[in-house]
Design a protein around this motif. Structure first.
Motif, PDB file in Angstrom:
ATOM      1  N   VAL A   1       0.905  -1.179   0.099  1.00  0.00           N
ATOM      2  CA  VAL A   1      -0.159   0.261   0.084  1.00  0.00           C
ATOM      3  C   VAL A   1       0.961   1.103  -0.021  1.00  0.00           C
ATOM      4  O   VAL A   1       0.709   2.163  -0.772  1.00  0.00           O
ATOM      5  CB  VAL A   1      -0.846  -0.045   1.377  1.00  0.00           C
ATOM      6  N   SER A   2       2.031   1.593   0.835  1.00  0.00           N
ATOM      7  CA  SER A   2       3.020   2.484   0.712  1.00  0.00           C
ATOM      8  C   SER A   2       3.482   2.798  -0.571  1.00  0.00           C
ATOM      9  O   SER A   2       3.561   3.757  -0.889  1.00  0.00           O
ATOM     10  CB  SER A   2       3.912   2.253   2.122  1.00  0.00           C
ATOM     11  N   PHE A   3       3.793   1.588  -1.118  1.00  0.00           N
ATOM     12  CA  PHE A   3       4.641   1.703  -2.267  1.00  0.00           C
ATOM     13  C   PHE A   3       3.822   2.331  -3.387  1.00  0.00           C
ATOM     14  O   PHE A   3       4.114   3.168  -4.008  1.00  0.00           O
ATOM     15  CB  PHE A   3       5.096   0.065  -2.616  1.00  0.00           C
TER      16      PHE A   3
ATOM     17  N   PHE B   1       1.231   4.071  -2.698  1.00  0.00           N
ATOM     18  CA  PHE B   1       0.973   5.505  -2.354  1.00  0.00           C
ATOM     19  C   PHE B   1       2.175   6.365  -3.109  1.00  0.00           C
ATOM     20  O   PHE B   1       1.826   7.660  -3.512  1.00  0.00           O
ATOM     21  CB  PHE B   1       0.875   5.562  -1.048  1.00  0.00           C
ATOM     22  N   VAL B   2       3.451   6.221  -2.764  1.00  0.00           N
ATOM     23  CA  VAL B   2       4.553   6.844  -2.998  1.00  0.00           C
ATOM     24  C   VAL B   2       4.677   7.150  -4.541  1.00  0.00           C
ATOM     25  O   VAL B   2       4.804   8.141  -4.930  1.00  0.00           O
ATOM     26  CB  VAL B   2       5.870   6.513  -2.283  1.00  0.00           C
TER      27      VAL B   2
ATOM     28  N   VAL C   1       2.334   6.938  -6.690  1.00  0.00           N
ATOM     29  CA  VAL C   1       1.150   7.791  -7.139  1.00  0.00           C
ATOM     30  C   VAL C   1       1.617   9.148  -6.919  1.00  0.00           C
ATOM     31  O   VAL C   1       1.408  10.271  -7.853  1.00  0.00           O
ATOM     32  CB  VAL C   1      -0.226   7.379  -6.506  1.00  0.00           C
ATOM     33  N   MET C   2       2.063   9.407  -5.794  1.00  0.00           N
ATOM     34  CA  MET C   2       2.332  10.633  -5.212  1.00  0.00           C
ATOM     35  C   MET C   2       3.614  11.295  -6.426  1.00  0.00           C
ATOM     36  O   MET C   2       3.470  12.341  -6.613  1.00  0.00           O
ATOM     37  CB  MET C   2       3.114  10.731  -3.885  1.00  0.00           C
ATOM     38  N   PHE C   3       4.466  10.491  -6.665  1.00  0.00           N
ATOM     39  CA  PHE C   3       5.593  10.751  -7.482  1.00  0.00           C
ATOM     40  C   PHE C   3       4.784  11.059  -8.969  1.00  0.00           C
ATOM     41  O   PHE C   3       5.146  12.225  -9.645  1.00  0.00           O
ATOM     42  CB  PHE C   3       6.644   9.688  -7.693  1.00  0.00           C
TER      43      PHE C   3
ATOM     44  N   SER D   1       2.167  12.248  -9.677  1.00  0.00           N
ATOM     45  CA  SER D   1       1.279  13.584  -9.438  1.00  0.00           C
ATOM     46  C   SER D   1       2.206  14.793 -10.090  1.00  0.00           C
ATOM     47  O   SER D   1       1.553  15.780 -10.561  1.00  0.00           O
ATOM     48  CB  SER D   1       0.644  13.664  -8.170  1.00  0.00           C
ATOM     49  N   MET D   2       3.411  14.717  -9.862  1.00  0.00           N
ATOM     50  CA  MET D   2       4.094  15.855 -10.281  1.00  0.00           C
ATOM     51  C   MET D   2       4.168  16.241 -11.895  1.00  0.00           C
ATOM     52  O   MET D   2       3.969  17.181 -12.341  1.00  0.00           O
ATOM     53  CB  MET D   2       5.555  15.969  -9.665  1.00  0.00           C
ATOM     54  N   PRO D   3       4.960  15.063 -12.412  1.00  0.00           N
ATOM     55  CA  PRO D   3       4.620  15.035 -13.919  1.00  0.00           C
ATOM     56  C   PRO D   3       3.542  15.280 -14.562  1.00  0.00           C
ATOM     57  O   PRO D   3       3.014  16.030 -15.370  1.00  0.00           O
ATOM     58  CB  PRO D   3       5.339  14.034 -14.351  1.00  0.00           C
TER      59      PRO D   3
ATOM     60  N   TRP E   1       0.923  16.944 -13.036  1.00  0.00           N
ATOM     61  CA  TRP E   1       0.593  18.183 -12.967  1.00  0.00           C
ATOM     62  C   TRP E   1       0.964  19.314 -13.996  1.00  0.00           C
ATOM     63  O   TRP E   1       0.410  20.107 -14.292  1.00  0.00           O
ATOM     64  CB  TRP E   1       0.694  18.718 -11.419  1.00  0.00           C
ATOM     65  N   HIS E   2       2.161  18.815 -14.331  1.00  0.00           N
ATOM     66  CA  HIS E   2       2.817  19.762 -15.207  1.00  0.00           C
ATOM     67  C   HIS E   2       1.955  19.638 -16.490  1.00  0.00           C
ATOM     68  O   HIS E   2       2.020  20.845 -17.326  1.00  0.00           O
ATOM     69  CB  HIS E   2       4.275  19.290 -15.564  1.00  0.00           C
TER      70      HIS E   2
ATOM     71  N   ASN F   1       2.615  25.786 -12.129  1.00  0.00           N
ATOM     72  CA  ASN F   1       3.895  24.815 -12.282  1.00  0.00           C
ATOM     73  C   ASN F   1       5.253  25.814 -12.063  1.00  0.00           C
ATOM     74  O   ASN F   1       5.224  26.919 -12.306  1.00  0.00           O
ATOM     75  CB  ASN F   1       3.963  24.140 -13.612  1.00  0.00           C
TER      76      ASN F   1
END
Lengths: 570, 174
Positions: free
Chosen positions: B24-26, B28-29, B31-33, B35-37, B39-40, B46
């Protein structure tokens, strides 16, 4: 087998005693070094703490203690950063490293004389920098961004301090190797030493970053070379942030140690816990770039990859510990018979033991507040909302103080009886100290984050902008946030003074504990085989980590929604 | 025990609860990573990536020429300029923002910001957007103000003894 690959050496005799509590063989030379380094750390904590109190009272709008003398305020702010982030923490970490290698491994500390030289260099460096800062020759803040210039002695002091610390780290490695060669321990390194080993490895890269940063800055301050401001920023954060990662690895090791000594917790799975520490070594130093997210001159892919600590894999390491440690505590408590419901193990934990309460408070504050805000504020785009606002000190007080400092304070309550063999003076004060201190800290953290979210900058004597060319007014709520932080400063100062008082009085005047006598009254260990221990389920800790994940997600999504509302920028 | 060498059981398979939490943690991290590209690609806010090297002297000269050309007034001795959409300039120096920019709502500007002396922090309030200003670097922020009104520009990087007096203004007209 691993232990046969090193040539066995004839063990060198050393002056030692046997610990009555743990049965470990304690090298007297190491013991003296540990106590001296830890006591020195506490002196710097006191100095930094007094500065912190004066700063907090200045930024409390109703009091504004030093607002009329910004020069003094900025000196004290620099001193607060240096004494807390470098001297208090690194002196304590050196003590922790000597403990982790010599004491835990039943070994002798190699070259204790050199360890005293390292100590001397660190003291000279710290005193030198402090004098320069208090004289007003180096009001440049902890980060000292070039081209804001300080006296060359400021950089030189930091270099001497870093060299001393580097020697101490090298002695740690040497002691681990010699302990193995002399057959002081069998098999793999114990987890606490393993964790401290990761801290030491991170410390080497960090201190090399320090050389890369401060030697050019020193030469530049003497007028001997040019220094690009952005290159300095990049280099500075190769020491500035990794220094916090040393804290992280050391703090997690102390969590495992305190969880063990207070409730008899054993890691749920040594393999997983060790893997999590290895993730720190591999990825965590990359994270220093999250200080440069809204800087010119750095490309987007570099920012994204580095700020996320390589796809947040170091964060994954922390998330593993976030389950492993509460889980280990739950398992130990369940084995002891606290099996009712989801949380009897937690309710019946030894909350009156400052070692345990400090450990738990440190874990929760670091995880729920420090970790979540740190990762979210360091998100590439979200950083636009937080860079250099008061939210940043709000975050770092939840990690460095709420996490590291409280863990270090908690372990001090055990170091004093274990190593100085003195009972705590004012044990009642010690019992309540973690609660009072962390309660004040919560006010500081949320007050600062609130003011920061409303735009109040950090590192500023007050937010009134008197005499500024353009009038500035923040929402009234920002003042409320700063006042809350001010109230918190007073409470935390009381808690901090309680710690320093108990520690210093106990070290010098505590009742002697007889040689060979255990400091633990209760017998902690119901006998249970390793296989059976492995089968214990930990549903309470499992629920807690998912609560944590929900909080983490809310902080993150909330910030992304907020970001979507500000001006388009690219 | 954490202070003793691990018992032999330590390389046994990881327990079920730990395995679930790990994966689950893996996820999550990761997905979070991602999210940055993403969002660009999908969103409008940005971190700007365009920057040039510029000497403080050259940038100061550019700003003063820019100010002279578009000046429409002054406030407390600081010139107010009303430039057309396109390239606009803002200079940070101890302890002042020069000039006061008057922009138009909904138009896109390339705001060049740099410093004449030390590091400064460019902070628009109450919008609360913050960027680093580094001497020697011309940082280009492509901004499109969506609201009219008067905004304050603060310095939020410590820049010296007068840091707490360093304020400026940005005006957005309908």
């Amino acid at each position: 087998m691993a232990q046969q690959t090193l040539p066995m050496r004839r063990p060198v005799e050393f002056l030692s005693r046997v610990c009555g509590t743990t049965g470990l063989r304690i090298d007297i030379a190491a013991q003296n070094l540990i106590l001296t380094n830890a006591a020195t750390a506490i002196v710097f904590l006191l100095l930094g703490g007094i500065m912190g109190m004066l700063l907090g009272l200045t930024r409390w709008p109703e009091i504004s203690l030093l607002s009329s003398v910004p020069d003094i305020y900025y000196r004290f702010l620099t001193a607060h950063g240096m004494n807390m982030l470098l001297y208090w923490i690194i002196f304590f970490e050196v003590a922790g490293l000597y403990f982790g290698c010599a004491i835990v491994l039943n070994a002798r500390l190699v070259m204790p004389k050199l360890a005293w030289v390292a100590y001397g260099l660190m003291v000279i460096g710290a005193v030198m920098s402090n004098i320069v800062v208090f004289m007003g020759e180096a009001s440049v803040m902890f980060s000292a961004y070039v081209p804001l210039k300080a006296s060359p002695l400021f950089y030189l002091g930091t270099i001497l301090f870093a060299v001393g610390a580097l020697i101490a780290v090298i002695l740690f490695f040497a002691t681990v190797v010699v302990a193995k060669a002399e057959g002081r321990y069998k098999g793999s390194l114990p987890l606490v030493t393993f964790g401290l080993l990761t801290a030491a490895i991170i410390a080497v890269t960090t201190l090399l970053g320090g050389v890369l940063t401060y030697v050019p800055a020193f030469l530049w301050s003497l007028g001997l070379m040019n220094l690009d401001p952005e290159v300095y920023r990049l280099n500075f954060w190769s020491i500035g942030h990794p220094a916090q990662q040393i804290n992280l690895a050391a703090m997690v090791s102390i969590w495992y140690f305190l969880a063990h000594i207070t409730v008899g917790a054993k890691p749920l799975n040594e393999k997983l816990s060790r893997f999590a520490f290895v993730l720190y070594i591999l990825f965590i130093n990359l994270g220093s770039v999250h200080h440069l997210l809204v800087d010119p001159g750095i490309s987007i892919p570099f920012k994204i990859f580095n700020t996320s600590y390589a796809m947040y894999l170091a964060v994954l390491g922390s998330m593993i510990h976030a389950f492993s440690i509460p889980g280990a505590i739950e398992a130990a408590q369940r084995i002891r018979g606290y099996t009712k419901g989801l949380f009897q193990w937690l309710i019946k934990a030894p909350w009156g033991d400052p070692g345990f309460s400090s450990m738990w408070i440190s874990l929760v504050m670091f995880g729920f507040i420090g970790g979540t805000t740190g990762v979210v504020m360091g998100h590439e785009q979200i950083n636009i909302l937080h860079h250099n606002t008061m939210s940043i000190p709000g975050h770092l007080h939840s990690t460095v103080v709420g996490g590291t400092t409280i863990a270090f304070m908690g372990v001090t309550y055990y170091l004093i009886p274990l190593l100085a063999r003195r009972r705590l003076v004012g044990a009642v004060l010690a019992k309540y100290q973690p609660y009072i201190y962390s309660f004040g800290l919560l006010f500081i953290i949320f007050g600062q984050m609130g003011a920061g979210a409303l735009g109040v900058p950090r590192r500023i004597v007050d937010a009134f902008y008197e005499g500024a060319p353009i009038e500035v007014a923040f929402p009234a709520l920002a003042d409320t946030g700063l006042s809350i932080a001010g109230i918190g400063t007073i409470i935390a100062s009381i808690g901090g003074a309680m710690f320093v008082g108990v520690a210093v009085l106990s070290l010098f005047f505590g009742k002697r504990i007889e040689e060979g006598k255990s400091i633990l009254e209760k017998q902690p260990e119901p006998s249970i085989s390793a296989e059976e221990r492995h089968k214990v389920k930990v549903p309470g800790a499992f629920v807690l980590v998912f609560v944590f994940l929900v909080v983490f997600t809310l902080v993150w999504i909330g910030n992304m929604l907020w970001l979507g509302k500000v001006w388009p920028v690219n | 025990m954490p202070i003793h060498s691990p018992e032999k059981v330590w390389w046994k398979p990881i327990g079920r609860q730990e395995r679930i939490w790990f994966w689950v943690s893996f996820v999550f991290v990761i997905v979070m990573f991602i999210s940055m590209p993403i969002w660009h690609l999908l969103a409008d806010q940005n971190t700007p990536h365009l920057s040039y090297r510029v000497t403080p002297e050259r940038f100061t000269a550019i700003v003063s020429e820019f100010t002279k050309r578009y000046q429409v007034g002054s406030e407390n001795g600081i010139p107010i300029v009303h430039p057309p959409a396109g390239e606009i300039y803002l200079l940070a120096r101890q302890y002042q923002w020069m000039p006061i920019l008057e922009l138009e709502k909904g138009k896109t500007y390339h705001l060049h910001v740099s410093s004449a002396d030390v590091n400064h922090g460019f902070s628009i309030q109450p919008v609360n957007m913050n960027f680093q200003v580094v001497p020697g670097y011309d940082y280009v922020l492509e901004i499109t103000p969506p609201d009219a009104g008067e905004f304050t520009i603060l310095c939020n990087e410590f820049c010296g003894i007068g840091h707490h007096k360093m304020s400026g203004k940005l005006i957005v007209k309908e």
